[in-house]
Design an enzyme around this catalytic site. Structure first.
Site, PDB file in Angstrom:
ATOM      1  N   CYS A 116       0.690  -1.102   0.088  1.00  0.00           N
ATOM      2  CA  CYS A 116      -0.112   0.033  -0.017  1.00  0.00           C
ATOM      3  C   CYS A 116       0.821   1.318  -0.038  1.00  0.00           C
ATOM      4  O   CYS A 116       0.427   2.339  -0.225  1.00  0.00           O
ATOM      5  CB  CYS A 116      -0.932  -0.013   1.267  1.00  0.00           C
ATOM      6  SG  CYS A 116      -2.270  -1.313   1.164  1.00  0.00           S
ATOM      7  N   HIS A 255      -3.596   7.097   2.262  1.00  0.00           N
ATOM      8  CA  HIS A 255      -3.978   5.937   1.937  1.00  0.00           C
ATOM      9  C   HIS A 255      -5.303   5.443   2.287  1.00  0.00           C
ATOM     10  O   HIS A 255      -5.562   5.437   3.443  1.00  0.00           O
ATOM     11  CB  HIS A 255      -2.869   4.618   1.999  1.00  0.00           C
ATOM     12  CG  HIS A 255      -3.391   3.354   1.952  1.00  0.00           C
ATOM     13  ND1 HIS A 255      -3.826   2.923   0.762  1.00  0.00           N
ATOM     14  CD2 HIS A 255      -3.496   2.357   2.863  1.00  0.00           C
ATOM     15  CE1 HIS A 255      -4.090   1.654   1.077  1.00  0.00           C
ATOM     16  NE2 HIS A 255      -3.909   1.193   2.274  1.00  0.00           N
ATOM     17  N   ASN A 285     -10.347  -0.105  -0.404  1.00  0.00           N
ATOM     18  CA  ASN A 285      -8.754  -0.081  -0.282  1.00  0.00           C
ATOM     19  C   ASN A 285      -8.135  -0.665  -1.734  1.00  0.00           C
ATOM     20  O   ASN A 285      -8.147  -1.834  -1.816  1.00  0.00           O
ATOM     21  CB  ASN A 285      -8.420  -0.993   0.825  1.00  0.00           C
ATOM     22  CG  ASN A 285      -6.911  -0.831   1.016  1.00  0.00           C
ATOM     23  OD1 ASN A 285      -6.168  -0.497   0.167  1.00  0.00           O
ATOM     24  ND2 ASN A 285      -6.447  -1.292   2.416  1.00  0.00           N
TER      25      ASN A 285
HETATM   26  O1  UT7 Z   1      -3.982  -1.369   3.527  1.00  0.00           O
HETATM   27  C1  UT7 Z   1      -3.139  -1.297   4.704  1.00  0.00           C
HETATM   28  C2  UT7 Z   1      -3.253  -2.355   5.524  1.00  0.00           C
HETATM   29  N1  UT7 Z   1      -4.632  -2.475   6.427  1.00  0.00           N
HETATM   30  C3  UT7 Z   1      -5.179  -1.940   7.106  1.00  0.00           C
HETATM   31  O2  UT7 Z   1      -4.500  -0.960   7.522  1.00  0.00           O
HETATM   32  C4  UT7 Z   1      -6.272  -2.432   7.756  1.00  0.00           C
HETATM   33  C5  UT7 Z   1      -6.483  -1.761   9.079  1.00  0.00           C
HETATM   34  N2  UT7 Z   1      -7.690  -2.393   9.895  1.00  0.00           N
HETATM   35  C6  UT7 Z   1      -8.888  -2.049   9.485  1.00  0.00           C
HETATM   36  O3  UT7 Z   1      -9.198  -1.254   8.794  1.00  0.00           O
HETATM   37  C7  UT7 Z   1     -10.004  -2.680  10.548  1.00  0.00           C
HETATM   38  O4  UT7 Z   1      -9.405  -3.449  11.528  1.00  0.00           O
HETATM   39  C8  UT7 Z   1     -10.766  -3.898   9.970  1.00  0.00           C
HETATM   40  C9  UT7 Z   1     -11.957  -3.317   9.007  1.00  0.00           C
HETATM   41  C10 UT7 Z   1     -10.083  -4.771   9.098  1.00  0.00           C
HETATM   42  C11 UT7 Z   1     -11.703  -4.615  11.035  1.00  0.00           C
HETATM   43  O5  UT7 Z   1     -12.321  -3.678  11.722  1.00  0.00           O
HETATM   44  P1  UT7 Z   1     -12.437  -3.766  13.306  1.00  0.00           P
HETATM   45  O6  UT7 Z   1     -13.265  -2.825  13.767  1.00  0.00           O
HETATM   46  O7  UT7 Z   1     -10.891  -3.733  13.784  1.00  0.00           O
HETATM   47  O8  UT7 Z   1     -12.932  -5.378  13.628  1.00  0.00           O
HETATM   48  P2  UT7 Z   1     -12.482  -6.701  14.179  1.00  0.00           P
HETATM   49  O9  UT7 Z   1     -11.418  -7.191  13.277  1.00  0.00           O
HETATM   50  O10 UT7 Z   1     -11.985  -6.125  15.552  1.00  0.00           O
HETATM   51  O11 UT7 Z   1     -13.732  -7.482  14.351  1.00  0.00           O
HETATM   52  C12 UT7 Z   1     -14.742  -6.909  15.350  1.00  0.00           C
HETATM   53  C13 UT7 Z   1     -15.790  -8.346  15.194  1.00  0.00           C
HETATM   54  C14 UT7 Z   1     -15.410  -9.440  15.200  1.00  0.00           C
HETATM   55  O12 UT7 Z   1     -16.370 -10.270  15.991  1.00  0.00           O
HETATM   56  P3  UT7 Z   1     -16.221 -10.475  17.292  1.00  0.00           P
HETATM   57  O13 UT7 Z   1     -15.019 -11.229  17.855  1.00  0.00           O
HETATM   58  O14 UT7 Z   1     -16.414  -9.292  18.145  1.00  0.00           O
HETATM   59  O15 UT7 Z   1     -17.711 -11.223  17.716  1.00  0.00           O
HETATM   60  C15 UT7 Z   1     -15.195  -9.959  14.044  1.00  0.00           C
HETATM   61  O16 UT7 Z   1     -15.442 -11.246  13.762  1.00  0.00           O
HETATM   62  O17 UT7 Z   1     -16.369  -8.119  13.671  1.00  0.00           O
HETATM   63  C16 UT7 Z   1     -16.376  -9.332  13.220  1.00  0.00           C
HETATM   64  N3  UT7 Z   1     -16.326  -9.096  11.569  1.00  0.00           N
HETATM   65  C17 UT7 Z   1     -17.272  -8.880  10.939  1.00  0.00           C
HETATM   66  N4  UT7 Z   1     -18.463  -8.955  11.004  1.00  0.00           N
HETATM   67  C18 UT7 Z   1     -19.161  -8.656  10.167  1.00  0.00           C
HETATM   68  C19 UT7 Z   1     -14.918  -8.969  11.060  1.00  0.00           C
HETATM   69  N5  UT7 Z   1     -15.246  -8.842   9.803  1.00  0.00           N
HETATM   70  C20 UT7 Z   1     -16.681  -8.764   9.660  1.00  0.00           C
HETATM   71  C21 UT7 Z   1     -17.560  -8.596   8.474  1.00  0.00           C
HETATM   72  N6  UT7 Z   1     -18.761  -8.538   8.614  1.00  0.00           N
HETATM   73  N7  UT7 Z   1     -17.017  -8.456   7.202  1.00  0.00           N
END
Ligand code: UT7
Length: 341
Positions: A116, A255, A285
């Site tokens: 990225c 980004h 992204n």
């Molecule tokens: O491009 C450069 C590199 N990438 C990044 O910099 C990405 C940076 N990270 C992010 O943008 C965020 O961390 C994400 C968008 C990837 C994830 O969002 P989050 O708010 O950090 O969610 P999380 O991974 O902490 O997950 C929260 C909950 C989990 O469920 P529980 O354990 O709380 O029951 C996940 O299983 O959301 C769940 N979850 C989803 N639920 C519905 C994860 N993905 C999904 C989904 N739909 N697509």
């Protein structure tokens, strides 16, 4: 002259290419255990463009490159730099084929791999080529078919990424000109490579019986924290090198990893949110292609004007990060072009 002693790199053309196929959150949610509400609220993404089978990174790169050349008013350059994580083949590099298809056979052409942050690593390479006198004009393209690395059944990555390409032309000039790119700040942390990785397909593990090893896996929350910290810090350093205060900054283009990351970077820098244009809602992204696509979006939507003081910041797998500055020049930016495989 730039601080290194040679000519500065001046931005003189900008072009983009997005694939035809648009996939909305609702369409994704019909096949995945997710929802439009979750994706919008956690990422800011509404839809993304995805390549069809048979379309490769070079196809997007050629169209974006052709647009950038047209925007620059000249069809020739002395070097082609292609930032990509998704080359057409493991060997050879994709840039020479892109150069040939653009009628630029014979010029040096090479790939840059910084995921990225690829556009900013490519920018630093182009600046170096110009400062050293190796090239007077460089075509820098960032092109990604990131969907090729994504398991469409994985709800933690499939909603996040989209495909696309953006390109700029840089020419030798002076640091006081509009479009002159400031010192580019870059960094990396290979100790955290495991936070976002495709395990198989390289020399460590050519192939794997485990399907998941061929797809991207990432630790979203850890990356989130790193992205905010690294982009804020790199931007501060780039501003310092440009001798700008935060109040001097008209636009910060980050980004597009997550709308909440952009907001957090702005907050950390005490920059009003309306100075940070965003197109993550429309394209998700797009990895290395994110910044040039955002530049074009900001121009087309009237959020970026000639004379604006701009900082660019990126963060990605590697880990890698970077930032640079420029005063936005007078530039014709054409409409998006669709790829011709
Ligand atoms: O491009 C450069 C590199 N990438 C990044 O910099 C990405 C940076 N990270 C992010 O943008 C965020 O961390 C994400 C968008 C990837 C994830 O969002 P989050 O708010 O950090 O969610 P999380 O991974 O902490 O997950 C929260 C909950 C989990 O469920 P529980 O354990 O709380 O029951 C996940 O299983 O959301 C769940 N979850 C989803 N639920 C519905 C994860 N993905 C999904 C989904 N739909 N697509």
């Amino acid at each position: 002259m730039n601080p290194a002693g040679g000519p500065s790199a001046v931005l003189t053309g900008l072009g983009t290419c997005l694939p035809d196929t648009v996939v909305t959150n609702h369409e994704l949610a019909s096949a995945l255990d997710t929802s439009d509400t979750w994706i919008r609220s956690r990422t800011g993404i509404h839809r993304r463009h995805l390549v069809d089978p048979g379309t490769a990174t070079s196809d997007l790169a050629v169209e974006a490159g052709a647009r950038a050349l047209k925007s620059s008013g000249r069809s020739s350059v002395d070097c082609v730099v292609l930032a990509t994580t998704t080359p057409d083949h493991p060997c050879p590099a994709t840039a020479p084929q892109v150069a040939a298809r653009l009628g630029l056979s014979g010029v040096p052409a090479f790939d840059v791999s910084a995921v990225c942050t690829g556009f900013l690593y490519g920018m630093a390479a182009a600046q170096g080529l110009i400062a050293a006198g190796t090239a007077e004009r460089v075509l820098l393209i960032a092109s990604e078919t990131f969907s090729r690395l994504i398991d469409p059944t994985d709800r933690t990555t499939a909603p996040i990424f989209g495909d696309g390409a953006g390109a700029v032309v840089l020419r030798a000039g002076t640091p006081d000109e509009a479009g002159a790119v400031g010192t580019t700040v870059l960094g990396s942390d290979g100790d955290r490579a495991d936070l976002i990785v495709v395990d198989a397909g390289g020399s460590r593990q050519r192939t794997s019986r485990r399907r998941a090893d061929h797809f991207l896996r990432m630790d979203g929350p850890q990356l989130f924290r790193q992205a905010v910290e690294r982009m804020a810090q790199a931007t501060s350093e780039a501003l310092h090198l440009a001798n700008w205060q935060i109040r001097d900054l008209d636009r910060l283009l980050t980004h597009q990893a997550n709308a909440r990351i952009t907001a957090a970077v702005a907050e950390r820098l005490h920059l009003p949110a309306d100075r940070c244009p965003s197109n993550i809602a429309q394209i998700g992204n797009t990895a290395g292609a994110s910044l040039p696509l955002l530049l074009a979006h900001a121009v087309r939507t009237g959020q970026l004007h000639p004379g604006h003081r701009v900082a660019l910041a990126a963060f990605g797998a590697g880990l890698t990060w970077g930032s640079t500055t420029l005063c936005w020049p007078e530039l014709t930016v054409l409409e998006d072009m669709q790829p011709q495989p």
